[in-house]
Design an enzyme around this catalytic site. Structure first.
Site, PDB file in Angstrom:
ATOM      1  N   CYS A 125       0.839  -1.204   0.000  1.00  0.00           N
ATOM      2  CA  CYS A 125       0.000   0.000   0.000  1.00  0.00           C
ATOM      3  C   CYS A 125       0.874   1.253   0.000  1.00  0.00           C
ATOM      4  CB  CYS A 125      -0.926  -0.026   1.217  1.00  0.00           C
ATOM      5  SG  CYS A 125      -2.140   1.297   1.239  1.00  0.00           S
ATOM      6  N   CYS A 126       1.888   1.288   0.881  1.00  0.00           N
ATOM      7  CA  CYS A 126       2.798   2.444   0.916  1.00  0.00           C
ATOM      8  C   CYS A 126       3.547   2.592  -0.408  1.00  0.00           C
ATOM      9  CB  CYS A 126       3.794   2.301   2.066  1.00  0.00           C
ATOM     10  SG  CYS A 126       3.113   2.690   3.691  1.00  0.00           S
ATOM     11  N   CYS A 208      -1.565   8.448   7.333  1.00  0.00           N
ATOM     12  CA  CYS A 208      -2.892   8.045   6.860  1.00  0.00           C
ATOM     13  C   CYS A 208      -3.755   7.567   8.043  1.00  0.00           C
ATOM     14  CB  CYS A 208      -2.753   6.901   5.866  1.00  0.00           C
ATOM     15  SG  CYS A 208      -1.775   7.310   4.408  1.00  0.00           S
ATOM     16  N   CYS A 211      -3.582   3.950   9.579  1.00  0.00           N
ATOM     17  CA  CYS A 211      -2.286   3.516  10.120  1.00  0.00           C
ATOM     18  C   CYS A 211      -1.734   4.483  11.157  1.00  0.00           C
ATOM     19  CB  CYS A 211      -1.278   3.367   8.977  1.00  0.00           C
ATOM     20  SG  CYS A 211      -1.866   2.297   7.658  1.00  0.00           S
ATOM     21  N   CYS A 234       7.424   4.181   5.853  1.00  0.00           N
ATOM     22  CA  CYS A 234       6.595   3.911   4.670  1.00  0.00           C
ATOM     23  C   CYS A 234       7.429   3.543   3.456  1.00  0.00           C
ATOM     24  CB  CYS A 234       5.732   5.122   4.357  1.00  0.00           C
ATOM     25  SG  CYS A 234       6.690   6.603   4.002  1.00  0.00           S
TER      26      CYS A 234
HETATM   27 FE1  SF4 Z   1      -1.444   2.710   2.941  1.00  0.00          FE
HETATM   28 FE2  SF4 Z   1      -1.225   3.005   5.599  1.00  0.00          FE
HETATM   29 FE3  SF4 Z   1       0.897   3.335   3.971  1.00  0.00          FE
HETATM   30 FE4  SF4 Z   1      -1.105   5.118   4.000  1.00  0.00          FE
HETATM   31  S1  SF4 Z   1       0.330   4.647   5.682  1.00  0.00           S
HETATM   32  S2  SF4 Z   1      -0.085   4.354   2.210  1.00  0.00           S
HETATM   33  S3  SF4 Z   1      -2.905   3.765   4.278  1.00  0.00           S
HETATM   34  S4  SF4 Z   1      -0.254   1.414   4.378  1.00  0.00           S
END
Ligand code: SF4
Length: 238
Positions: A125-126, A208, A211, A234
């Site tokens: 996701c990151c 985010c 998280c 991240c």
């Molecule tokens: Fe995804 Fe969480 Fe990374 Fe944001 S902090 S990009 S929601 S995994």
């Protein structure tokens, strides 16, 4: 000491042959020279050296570095990664700061990102919501600035003021790397800066919403990021 990152250009989608290596000894010497200089002096050096090839990547959890940069070199481009998972308060704060400084703001969004990736695979996701968009934000640039500080977490304790970001083939400048939490709070107060609404509710580090949680007494500033997971970064600063 050679300050380099651990990710490779290939991992981040950059052709290694296109990466021009600066003189690492010179960068390390510059970093040492600025250890006792004000952040504005580092910003001025970076702008004198890289001009319009310099970008400030801002997380907008506060606007300390933005204030320093805009008082020193007002036309610097500011990059903001809109992961599409920011708190509403963060997006509101971005607008407040943008209006206050008249920011030259570049908002970058992910090109493709499944909705539930943060839950199933936060590293992936990151990658798609932060690391890949940052690659686009920094394309064609020579150097980038971030608000990384040594006091934020043990993982950031050795953050240099100036280094070579080998993963992106760019110079990286961290003008407030030596600042303590009290330095940041003092600067905000002294300069009457706007404050992110969540920072008054225990969020010492704001990312985010899926998280990020508030930080408890005695915890690191970044303890609320990916809490309960074996993940502390991240990927933007590895
Ligand atoms: Fe995804 Fe969480 Fe990374 Fe944001 S902090 S990009 S929601 S995994």
């Amino acid at each position: 000491m050679r300050h380099v990152t651990t990710a490779t250009p290939v991992e981040i989608g950059i052709d290694p042959a296109s990466v021009e290596l600066p003189d690492i000894d010179d960068l390390n010497e510059t970093s040492r020279r600025f250890e006792t200089r004000p952040a504005s002096a580092i910003v001025a050096w970076a702008y004198d050296t890289y001009g319009s090839g310099l970008v400030l990547a801002a997380s907008f959890q506060d606007c300390v570095l933005i204030d320093i940069v805009y008082k020193t070199v007002p036309d610097v481009e500011v990059a903001f990664l809109d992961t599409q998972y920011h708190f509403a308060e963060t997006l509101w704060y971005v607008e407040q700061v943008k209006a206050r400084y008249g920011l030259n703001l570049n908002v970058i969004r992910p090109e493709r990102a499944p909705d539930d990736l943060w839950h199933n695979d936060p590293d992936a996701c990151c990658r798609v919501r932060k690391v890949e968009p940052m690659k686009r934000a920094l394309a064609g640039k020579a150097a980038w600035m971030s608000g990384l500080r040594r006091a934020e977490s043990p993982a950031r304790a050795a953050t240099p003021l100036v280094s070579f970001d080998a993963s992106r083939g760019l110079v990286k400048v961290n003008p407030i790397a030596t600042w303590s939490d009290a330095d940041v709070a003092g600067y905000v107060k002294d300069h009457d800066l706007p404050v992110h609404p969540l920072s008054e509710r225990g969020y010492d580090s704001i990312g985010c919403w899926p998280c990020t949680r508030p930080v408890g007494d005695g915890e690191d500033v970044r303890a609320g990021r990916w809490a309960g997971l074996d993940k502390t970064e991240c990927g933007l600063h590895l």
